[in-house]
Design a protein around this motif. Structure first.
Motif, PDB file in Angstrom:
ATOM      1  N   LEU A 136      18.891 -10.559  -9.180  1.00 41.85           N
ATOM      2  CA  LEU A 136      18.365  -9.463  -8.386  1.00 41.85           C
ATOM      3  C   LEU A 136      18.829  -7.973  -8.525  1.00 41.85           C
ATOM      4  O   LEU A 136      19.767  -7.923  -8.688  1.00 41.85           O
ATOM      5  CB  LEU A 136      18.627  -9.718  -6.695  1.00 41.85           C
ATOM      6  CG  LEU A 136      18.663 -11.210  -6.146  1.00 41.85           C
ATOM      7  CD1 LEU A 136      19.183 -11.505  -4.832  1.00 41.85           C
ATOM      8  CD2 LEU A 136      17.013 -11.525  -6.015  1.00 41.85           C
ATOM      9  N   TYR A 137      17.842  -7.239  -8.535  1.00 42.96           N
ATOM     10  CA  TYR A 137      18.070  -5.756  -8.733  1.00 42.96           C
ATOM     11  C   TYR A 137      17.360  -4.929  -7.941  1.00 42.96           C
ATOM     12  O   TYR A 137      16.216  -5.340  -7.018  1.00 42.96           O
ATOM     13  CB  TYR A 137      17.719  -5.481 -10.173  1.00 42.96           C
ATOM     14  CG  TYR A 137      18.547  -6.498 -11.057  1.00 42.96           C
ATOM     15  CD1 TYR A 137      19.590  -6.137 -11.546  1.00 42.96           C
ATOM     16  CD2 TYR A 137      17.872  -7.654 -11.573  1.00 42.96           C
ATOM     17  CE1 TYR A 137      20.112  -6.864 -12.498  1.00 42.96           C
ATOM     18  CE2 TYR A 137      18.606  -8.356 -12.368  1.00 42.96           C
ATOM     19  CZ  TYR A 137      19.711  -8.061 -12.828  1.00 42.96           C
ATOM     20  OH  TYR A 137      20.516  -8.902 -13.605  1.00 42.96           O
ATOM     21  N   VAL A 138      17.593  -3.760  -7.983  1.00 45.34           N
ATOM     22  CA  VAL A 138      17.011  -2.383  -7.266  1.00 45.34           C
ATOM     23  C   VAL A 138      16.796  -1.277  -8.068  1.00 45.34           C
ATOM     24  O   VAL A 138      17.398  -0.851  -8.791  1.00 45.34           O
ATOM     25  CB  VAL A 138      18.150  -1.881  -6.093  1.00 45.34           C
ATOM     26  CG1 VAL A 138      17.411  -0.701  -5.327  1.00 45.34           C
ATOM     27  CG2 VAL A 138      18.287  -3.129  -5.065  1.00 45.34           C
ATOM     28  N   LEU A 139      15.369  -0.933  -7.782  1.00 43.61           N
ATOM     29  CA  LEU A 139      14.985   0.375  -8.665  1.00 43.61           C
ATOM     30  C   LEU A 139      15.549   1.576  -8.062  1.00 43.61           C
ATOM     31  O   LEU A 139      15.451   1.933  -6.690  1.00 43.61           O
ATOM     32  CB  LEU A 139      13.450   0.546  -8.592  1.00 43.61           C
ATOM     33  CG  LEU A 139      12.939   1.865  -9.459  1.00 43.61           C
ATOM     34  CD1 LEU A 139      13.308   1.833 -10.626  1.00 43.61           C
ATOM     35  CD2 LEU A 139      11.357   1.867  -9.025  1.00 43.61           C
ATOM     36  N   ASP A 140      16.612   2.161  -8.882  1.00 43.73           N
ATOM     37  CA  ASP A 140      17.242   2.864  -8.492  1.00 43.73           C
ATOM     38  C   ASP A 140      16.432   4.559  -8.001  1.00 43.73           C
ATOM     39  O   ASP A 140      15.729   4.829  -8.884  1.00 43.73           O
ATOM     40  CB  ASP A 140      18.363   3.508  -9.389  1.00 43.73           C
ATOM     41  CG  ASP A 140      19.561   4.465  -9.008  1.00 43.73           C
ATOM     42  OD1 ASP A 140      19.815   4.588  -7.711  1.00 43.73           O
ATOM     43  OD2 ASP A 140      20.143   5.076  -9.750  1.00 43.73           O
ATOM     44  N   GLY A 141      16.679   4.868  -6.902  1.00 45.90           N
ATOM     45  CA  GLY A 141      15.669   5.832  -6.347  1.00 45.90           C
ATOM     46  C   GLY A 141      14.297   5.564  -6.039  1.00 45.90           C
ATOM     47  O   GLY A 141      13.530   6.298  -5.377  1.00 45.90           O
ATOM     48  N   GLY A 142      14.005   4.319  -6.208  1.00 47.85           N
ATOM     49  CA  GLY A 142      12.659   3.780  -5.573  1.00 47.85           C
ATOM     50  C   GLY A 142      11.602   4.634  -6.492  1.00 47.85           C
ATOM     51  O   GLY A 142      11.580   5.230  -7.526  1.00 47.85           O
ATOM     52  N   LEU A 143      10.305   4.632  -5.791  1.00 46.92           N
ATOM     53  CA  LEU A 143       9.047   5.407  -6.215  1.00 46.92           C
ATOM     54  C   LEU A 143       9.456   6.926  -6.319  1.00 46.92           C
ATOM     55  O   LEU A 143       8.741   7.538  -7.396  1.00 46.92           O
ATOM     56  CB  LEU A 143       7.947   5.089  -5.498  1.00 46.92           C
ATOM     57  CG  LEU A 143       7.152   3.461  -5.452  1.00 46.92           C
ATOM     58  CD1 LEU A 143       6.396   3.117  -4.649  1.00 46.92           C
ATOM     59  CD2 LEU A 143       7.003   3.346  -6.955  1.00 46.92           C
ATOM     60  N   ASN A 144      10.218   7.565  -5.521  1.00 51.98           N
ATOM     61  CA  ASN A 144      10.467   9.017  -5.650  1.00 51.98           C
ATOM     62  C   ASN A 144      11.053   9.218  -7.126  1.00 51.98           C
ATOM     63  O   ASN A 144      10.561  10.118  -7.466  1.00 51.98           O
ATOM     64  CB  ASN A 144      11.367   9.193  -4.372  1.00 51.98           C
ATOM     65  CG  ASN A 144      10.847   9.049  -2.969  1.00 51.98           C
ATOM     66  OD1 ASN A 144       9.535   8.947  -2.973  1.00 51.98           O
ATOM     67  ND2 ASN A 144      11.528   9.119  -2.109  1.00 51.98           N
ATOM     68  N   ARG A 145      12.109   8.490  -7.280  1.00 49.49           N
ATOM     69  CA  ARG A 145      12.824   8.689  -8.721  1.00 49.49           C
ATOM     70  C   ARG A 145      11.852   8.486  -9.849  1.00 49.49           C
ATOM     71  O   ARG A 145      11.738   9.011 -10.870  1.00 49.49           O
ATOM     72  CB  ARG A 145      13.984   7.938  -8.887  1.00 49.49           C
ATOM     73  CG  ARG A 145      14.672   8.239 -10.181  1.00 49.49           C
ATOM     74  CD  ARG A 145      15.930   8.859 -10.228  1.00 49.49           C
ATOM     75  NE  ARG A 145      16.764   9.251  -8.897  1.00 49.49           N
ATOM     76  CZ  ARG A 145      17.976   8.497  -8.381  1.00 49.49           C
ATOM     77  NH1 ARG A 145      18.083   7.525  -8.955  1.00 49.49           N
ATOM     78  NH2 ARG A 145      18.193   9.125  -7.232  1.00 49.49           N
ATOM     79  N   TRP A 146      10.914   7.330  -9.518  1.00 48.99           N
ATOM     80  CA  TRP A 146      10.013   6.992 -10.589  1.00 48.99           C
ATOM     81  C   TRP A 146       9.057   8.025 -10.940  1.00 48.99           C
ATOM     82  O   TRP A 146       8.640   8.418 -12.102  1.00 48.99           O
ATOM     83  CB  TRP A 146       9.178   5.780 -10.112  1.00 48.99           C
ATOM     84  CG  TRP A 146       7.850   5.313 -10.977  1.00 48.99           C
ATOM     85  CD1 TRP A 146       6.750   5.809 -11.004  1.00 48.99           C
ATOM     86  CD2 TRP A 146       8.240   4.543 -12.216  1.00 48.99           C
ATOM     87  NE1 TRP A 146       5.883   5.151 -11.903  1.00 48.99           N
ATOM     88  CE2 TRP A 146       6.632   4.472 -12.872  1.00 48.99           C
ATOM     89  CE3 TRP A 146       9.053   3.834 -12.877  1.00 48.99           C
ATOM     90  CZ2 TRP A 146       6.245   3.565 -13.859  1.00 48.99           C
ATOM     91  CZ3 TRP A 146       8.660   3.187 -14.019  1.00 48.99           C
ATOM     92  CH2 TRP A 146       7.255   3.063 -14.679  1.00 48.99           C
ATOM     93  N   PHE A 147       8.473   8.728  -9.864  1.00 48.87           N
ATOM     94  CA  PHE A 147       7.757   9.877  -9.956  1.00 48.87           C
ATOM     95  C   PHE A 147       8.350  11.003 -10.855  1.00 48.87           C
ATOM     96  O   PHE A 147       7.947  11.758 -11.400  1.00 48.87           O
ATOM     97  CB  PHE A 147       6.857  10.285  -8.750  1.00 48.87           C
ATOM     98  CG  PHE A 147       5.632   9.446  -8.505  1.00 48.87           C
ATOM     99  CD1 PHE A 147       4.496   9.563  -8.934  1.00 48.87           C
ATOM    100  CD2 PHE A 147       5.791   8.497  -7.669  1.00 48.87           C
ATOM    101  CE1 PHE A 147       3.483   9.032  -8.759  1.00 48.87           C
ATOM    102  CE2 PHE A 147       4.696   7.611  -7.414  1.00 48.87           C
ATOM    103  CZ  PHE A 147       3.476   7.941  -8.059  1.00 48.87           C
TER     104      PHE A 147
END
Length: 184
Positions: A136-147
């Motif tokens: 299990l992992y978490v995208l650090d910063g989510g979609l906000n950081r992705w953008f």
């Protein structure tokens, strides 16, 4: 991460764990794992090993990594409006639904939770981790950081090290690959 952000994350995870333990404590007979012991869970939340940055996710997506499974924990409406390619939608409030047990309780795929930031994704991680699920992992910063990093990468200044320029070039290519087309 600053200490205020770490404290907020820590208390958010503890609150979710508390609510999970007392509100949803029924044992699912399909579980092949056992819940994580409190000491082990506390050790897991005190490390940042659960976070994967957007650059690493972009590389895995571009390379079509077969063990990557992105899980969007936002609402179905948000998922329909925008989601990362290849992601599945398991809204946060449905993470414990029996229909998702076989998807979440496995040991082959790398499951990466994401939301707009990383709060709900981290809470989904905490619930699944406490149940004893793995990979299990978490995208650090989510979609906000992705953008911020992949879709609209900031250009380095002239005095930045060469590594920053190389990372920028990767991000520009990734932005084009994922359809932004807004990078010059």
């Amino acid at each position: 991460l600053n200490s205020e952000n770490m404290n907020t994350r820590f208390f958010s995870i503890i609150l979710v764990l508390f609510l999970f333990s007392f509100g949803c404590g029924q044992k699912n007979t399909q579980d092949i794992t056992s819940p994580l012991q409190p000491e082990d869970f506390l050790k897991a939340i005190h490390t940042n090993n659960r976070f994967v940055d957007s650059d690493e996710i972009a590389k895995k997506m571009i390379n079509q990594d077969p063990i990557l499974q992105l899980i969007d924990v936002r609402s179905p409406q948000e998922f329909a409006a925008y989601h990362l390619p290849g992601a599945i939608n398991i809204p946060f409030e449905n993470v414990l639904d029996e229909k998702w047990t076989s998807t979440l309780n496995q040991d082959i795929l790398e499951l990466v939770f994401y939301s707009n930031d990383d709060v709900f994704a981290e809470q989904a991680w905490a619930i699944c981790k406490q149940k004893g699920y793995s990979n299990l992992y978490v995208l650090d910063g989510g979609l906000n950081r992705w953008f911020e990093t992949i879709m609209l990468p900031p250009e380095p200044s002239e005095t930045d090290p060469i590594e920053d320029f190389e990372l920028y070039q990767f991000r520009v290519g990734a932005s084009i690959y994922f359809g932004s087309g807004s990078v010059n």
